[in-house]
Design an enzyme around this catalytic site. Structure first.
Site, PDB file in Angstrom:
ATOM      1  N   TYR A 280       0.592  -1.184  -0.337  1.00 24.12           N
ATOM      2  CA  TYR A 280       0.183  -0.233  -0.001  1.00 24.12           C
ATOM      3  C   TYR A 280       0.972   1.064   0.121  1.00 24.12           C
ATOM      4  O   TYR A 280       2.257   1.411   1.277  1.00 24.12           O
ATOM      5  CB  TYR A 280      -1.246  -0.088   1.278  1.00 24.12           C
ATOM      6  N   ASP A 308      -6.605   0.022  -5.948  1.00 22.96           N
ATOM      7  CA  ASP A 308      -7.752   0.333  -5.037  1.00 22.96           C
ATOM      8  C   ASP A 308      -8.391   0.873  -3.857  1.00 22.96           C
ATOM      9  O   ASP A 308      -9.773   0.193  -3.210  1.00 22.96           O
ATOM     10  CB  ASP A 308      -9.184  -1.386  -5.796  1.00 22.96           C
ATOM     11  N   HIS A 400     -10.636  -6.245  -4.002  1.00 22.32           N
ATOM     12  CA  HIS A 400     -10.708  -6.652  -2.566  1.00 22.32           C
ATOM     13  C   HIS A 400     -11.778  -6.892  -2.042  1.00 22.32           C
ATOM     14  O   HIS A 400     -12.070  -7.320  -1.081  1.00 22.32           O
ATOM     15  CB  HIS A 400     -10.179  -4.664  -2.390  1.00 22.32           C
TER      16      HIS A 400
END
Length: 512
Positions: A280, A308, A400
């Protein structure tokens, strides 16, 4: 086992010239002004740290004078102990058997008084390794359907077993999805709308399902998707995932928010085993850069950048759990972050809403061209074309697990769109296309490959099977491999190259 590892650790440390702490002495230090806690065989004096603990002193007092290892390692890498104030270490546990006898009753008494308010990380043991295993307590009070791996006959069984074996907070974190969880369900249901067209009279006595993914050999077109906080399922955590993947000959993608140190996970590799890493992008780019330097040092070959999560979806099932331990799980949490939003809320802000296509140059500079670059979270044909045009090595079609935007389309349907878009743009084959979300059967793997995927990833199935430790993950992977090979044979195929879009047909939602 975890207990054996604990004993081994204590024995090894006891050989050194360090102070040995008896169980009786440890129990005598359990007040706010005189607080000792044992972690991983070592005893620490934490009185001065109580007020500084990000999760508050109460979660530490729950295991005061006891062994907090099981609770600690469910959510923290062992290196977190290095952040304790200098001089905190008192010594090592002297008598494990004595500790088991004396600390278990104490821990059990604390548990009933505070279970309703503790976090998963610090509530899970309230006394840790030295109290009766939770599985035994559960089975004593109610009938458990999936008591052993012998009872598991398909991947879906693992989710039911995980509900029985895991703490509710941990299970809800894994199972939760955005809002009404429509997309989560649709990910699985989409595969039931695709029919197979088997061919007959084909010699399928020998089937080869091996492949190469981003330059890495794999025994089948399957990898373990990055999933945070594997320690919530079992103490084996990401190390167990790594070892199971290695034995199966497939690739594990290590999560940025793993509960074990990166070096411990990569250190579990078998000779020749390959691993990828997921990241991330943090609002503080220097944290991401520092993490990627560690990644490069371990020799990981591909970087999956999650795209996302510019903001975090509303995961209501998880939000209903009030997590109290806000400790910096993966070096990304903001101090003082509210815990009213469940596990994901307690993690704080760990993604950057500013992430855009222009950041690809920065990512390439940080990785110095030493890793394949993949975008994880692509959900339209347009973005797949942009990824190809920007020279990405691959994309993972993913929503996700339905945890971000509810009512986003199921990934299987997006896969069909992406394949068509890349073909229309003359970019077919210019990058590797992967997909995750909803994979539960060998037939699901086949259908995804028929629609253009190079391989599929599994997230929740790996975590649910981890509730049995590494052996559970091994069985999960073996089940999927057996089912996939069986599907190949029944479809009349002997190699992955023979799979094509002609093998499947969409099931009409409404009869003509």
């Amino acid at each position: 086992t975890l207990a054996q590892a604990h004993v081994s650790g204590v024995s090894a440390m006891a050989r050194a010239d360090v102070r040995k702490v008896s169980a009786a002495e440890l129990v005598s230090h359990r007040t706010e002004h005189d607080c000792w806690i044992a972690f991983h065989g070592s005893v620490f004096e934490v009185s001065s740290f109580l007020s500084e603990h990000p999760g508050g002193k109460q979660v530490l007092m729950e295991v005061a004078g006891a062994d907090g290892t099981r609770a600690f390692q469910a959510i923290h890498p062992q290196s977190m102990l290095e952040k304790l104030p200098a001089g905190s270490k008192v010594g090592v546990i002297n008598a494990v058997e004595e500790a088991k006898a004396q600390l278990a009753p104490l821990a059990g008494a604390k548990s009933s008084a505070s279970a309703s308010v503790s976090c998963f990380a610090c509530l899970q043991a309230l006394g840790s390794l030295l109290r009766r295993p939770r599985e035994e307590v559960a089975s004593a009070s109610r009938k458990v359907k999936f008591t052993t791996l012998d009872h598991i006959i398909n991947v879906n069984d693992f989710e039911l077993a995980a509900q029985e074996r895991m703490q509710k907070t941990g299970y809800d974190y894994y199972a939760s999805a955005a809002c009404d969880e429509v997309t989560k369900r649709a990910n699985c249901e989409a595969y039931s709308r695709l029919w197979l067209r088997p061919r007959v009279m084909v010699d399928v006595s020998s089937v080869d399902v091996s492949c190469v993914l981003l330059g890495c050999p794999s025994s089948l077109p399957l990898f373990i998707s990055p999933s945070a906080m594997a320690g919530m399922a079992h103490p084996d955590a990401e190390v167990g995932l790594a070892r199971a993947a290695g034995k199966a000959g497939i690739i594990q993608c290590i999560a940025n928010m793993a509960t074990r140190d990166l070096e411990a996970i990569t250190g579990a590799r078998l000779p020749g085993q390959q691993q990828w890493y997921q990241v991330y992008v943090n609002p503080d780019r220097s944290k991401t850069e520092a993490m990627l330097q560690r990644v490069l040092a371990t020799g990981l070959t591909a970087l999956l950048v999650t795209v996302d999560t510019n903001v975090i979806g509303r995961r209501e099932r998880d939000q209903r759990n009030k997590v109290q331990d806000k400790t910096n799980v993966a070096l990304v949490q903001k101090t003082g972050q509210s815990t009213s939003g469940g596990v994901i809320g307690a993690l704080g802000t760990f993604t950057d809403a500013r992430l855009s296509w222009k950041d690809l140059a920065w990512l390439r500079s940080v990785t110095a061209g030493r890793m394949k670059l993949v975008l994880k979270g692509v959900q339209t044909g347009e973005d797949a074309v942009l990824a190809a045009q920007n020279g990405l090595d691959g994309i993972v079609i993913s929503n996700h697990g339905g945890r971000q935007l509810d009512h986003a389309r199921p990934t299987l349907e997006v896969l069909a769109e992406v394949t068509a878009a890349l073909g229309s743009a003359g970019l077919a084959g210019s990058l590797e296309v992967f997909v995750d979300g909803g994979i539960r059967r060998g037939t699901d793997i086949y259908k995804a490959l028929a629609l253009g995927a190079k391989a599929v990833g599994i997230g929740r199935p790996a975590l649910y099977s981890l509730a049995f430790g590494q052996p559970g993950v091994e069985k999960c992977l073996q089940l999927l491999q057996d089912e996939f090979i069986n599907c190949m044979q029944l479809m009349g195929k002997t190699s992955l190259a023979e799979i094509s879009a002609a093998d499947v047909v969409w099931k009409p939602l409404v009869a003509a």
